[in-house]
Scaffold this motif. Structure first.
Motif, PDB file in Angstrom:
ATOM      1  N   GLY A 121      11.049  -9.616   4.871  1.00  0.00           N
ATOM      2  CA  GLY A 121       9.673  -9.643   4.390  1.00  0.00           C
ATOM      3  C   GLY A 121       9.011  -8.286   4.302  1.00  0.00           C
ATOM      4  O   GLY A 121       7.897  -8.170   3.794  1.00  0.00           O
ATOM      5  N   ARG A 122       9.704  -7.264   4.808  1.00  0.00           N
ATOM      6  CA  ARG A 122       9.079  -5.942   4.741  1.00  0.00           C
ATOM      7  C   ARG A 122       9.175  -5.359   3.345  1.00  0.00           C
ATOM      8  O   ARG A 122      10.110  -5.663   2.593  1.00  0.00           O
ATOM      9  N   CYS A 123       8.205  -4.541   3.021  1.00  0.00           N
ATOM     10  CA  CYS A 123       8.194  -3.861   1.735  1.00  0.00           C
ATOM     11  C   CYS A 123       8.046  -2.352   1.985  1.00  0.00           C
ATOM     12  O   CYS A 123       7.909  -1.905   3.137  1.00  0.00           O
ATOM     13  N   VAL A 124       8.087  -1.592   0.909  1.00  0.00           N
ATOM     14  CA  VAL A 124       8.075  -0.133   1.045  1.00  0.00           C
ATOM     15  C   VAL A 124       6.868   0.334   1.872  1.00  0.00           C
ATOM     16  O   VAL A 124       6.984   1.230   2.702  1.00  0.00           O
ATOM     17  N   ALA A 125       5.724  -0.301   1.664  1.00  0.00           N
ATOM     18  CA  ALA A 125       4.526   0.127   2.405  1.00  0.00           C
ATOM     19  C   ALA A 125       4.724   0.029   3.914  1.00  0.00           C
ATOM     20  O   ALA A 125       4.125   0.807   4.684  1.00  0.00           O
ATOM     21  N   ASP A 126       5.563  -0.908   4.358  1.00  0.00           N
ATOM     22  CA  ASP A 126       5.769  -1.104   5.792  1.00  0.00           C
ATOM     23  C   ASP A 126       6.580   0.021   6.427  1.00  0.00           C
ATOM     24  O   ASP A 126       6.535   0.201   7.646  1.00  0.00           O
ATOM     25  N   VAL A 127       7.364   0.719   5.623  1.00  0.00           N
ATOM     26  CA  VAL A 127       8.151   1.817   6.181  1.00  0.00           C
ATOM     27  C   VAL A 127       7.617   3.172   5.738  1.00  0.00           C
ATOM     28  O   VAL A 127       8.184   4.205   6.050  1.00  0.00           O
ATOM     29  N   TRP A 128       6.524   3.134   4.998  1.00  0.00           N
ATOM     30  CA  TRP A 128       5.980   4.357   4.427  1.00  0.00           C
ATOM     31  C   TRP A 128       4.471   4.344   4.578  1.00  0.00           C
ATOM     32  O   TRP A 128       3.730   4.240   3.615  1.00  0.00           O
ATOM     33  N   SER A 129       4.023   4.356   5.803  1.00  0.00           N
ATOM     34  CA  SER A 129       2.577   4.368   6.035  1.00  0.00           C
ATOM     35  C   SER A 129       2.289   5.080   7.342  1.00  0.00           C
ATOM     36  O   SER A 129       3.186   5.397   8.091  1.00  0.00           O
TER      37      SER A 129
END
Ligand SMILES: [Zn+2]
Length: 129
Positions: A121-129
């Motif tokens: 369920g993770r998206c790019v925003a979850d690893v890049w914030s």
């Protein structure tokens, strides 16, 4: 959407929004921390600007990076397929506008089992914030 290395000498353009961003745990991808959007060169994406390369995986893959600022821009197969197409991926970490890739789902690729892990369920925003 567009991406560029830190100094701007190398750019990529990806047609539309990638369906996924792959985080791979192989010996080179885990070092780069890249998020890959796959496709065929000159169809899904283009890469412009002079790159240096690091050829790997029995010389089948070339990692392209900016010779000036060292950002990893893309990887491409070193020889085209029978249909003349060249497969590869661009590094979504280089997106010019992080918001443009924020909602792209992350796919974790496990190099040991050579398969994608179940999506979490993770998206790019979850690893890049
Ligand atoms: Zn650069």
């Amino acid at each position: 959407m567009d991406g560029a290395c830190h100094c701007g000498a190398v750019r990529w353009r990806f047609e539309g929004v990638p369906r996924s961003a792959t985080s791979c745990n192989c010996s080179i991808c885990r070092r780069h921390g890249a998020l890959w959007a796959y496709g065929f060169e000159d169809e899904a994406f283009t890469v412009a600007g002079e790159t240096a390369t690091y050829v790997w995986n029995r010389r089948s893959l070339a990692f392209h990076f900016c010779a000036r600022c060292a950002c990893v821009v893309a990887w491409l197969t070193t020889s085209r397929g029978a249909d003349g197409r060249n497969y590869g991926a661009v590094n979504l970490r280089l997106a010019m506008e992080p918001d443009a890739v924020a909602a792209v789902p992350i796919v974790h690729h496990d190099t040991v089992t050579k398969s994608d892990l179940p999506r979490d369920g993770r998206c790019v925003a979850d690893v890049w914030s």
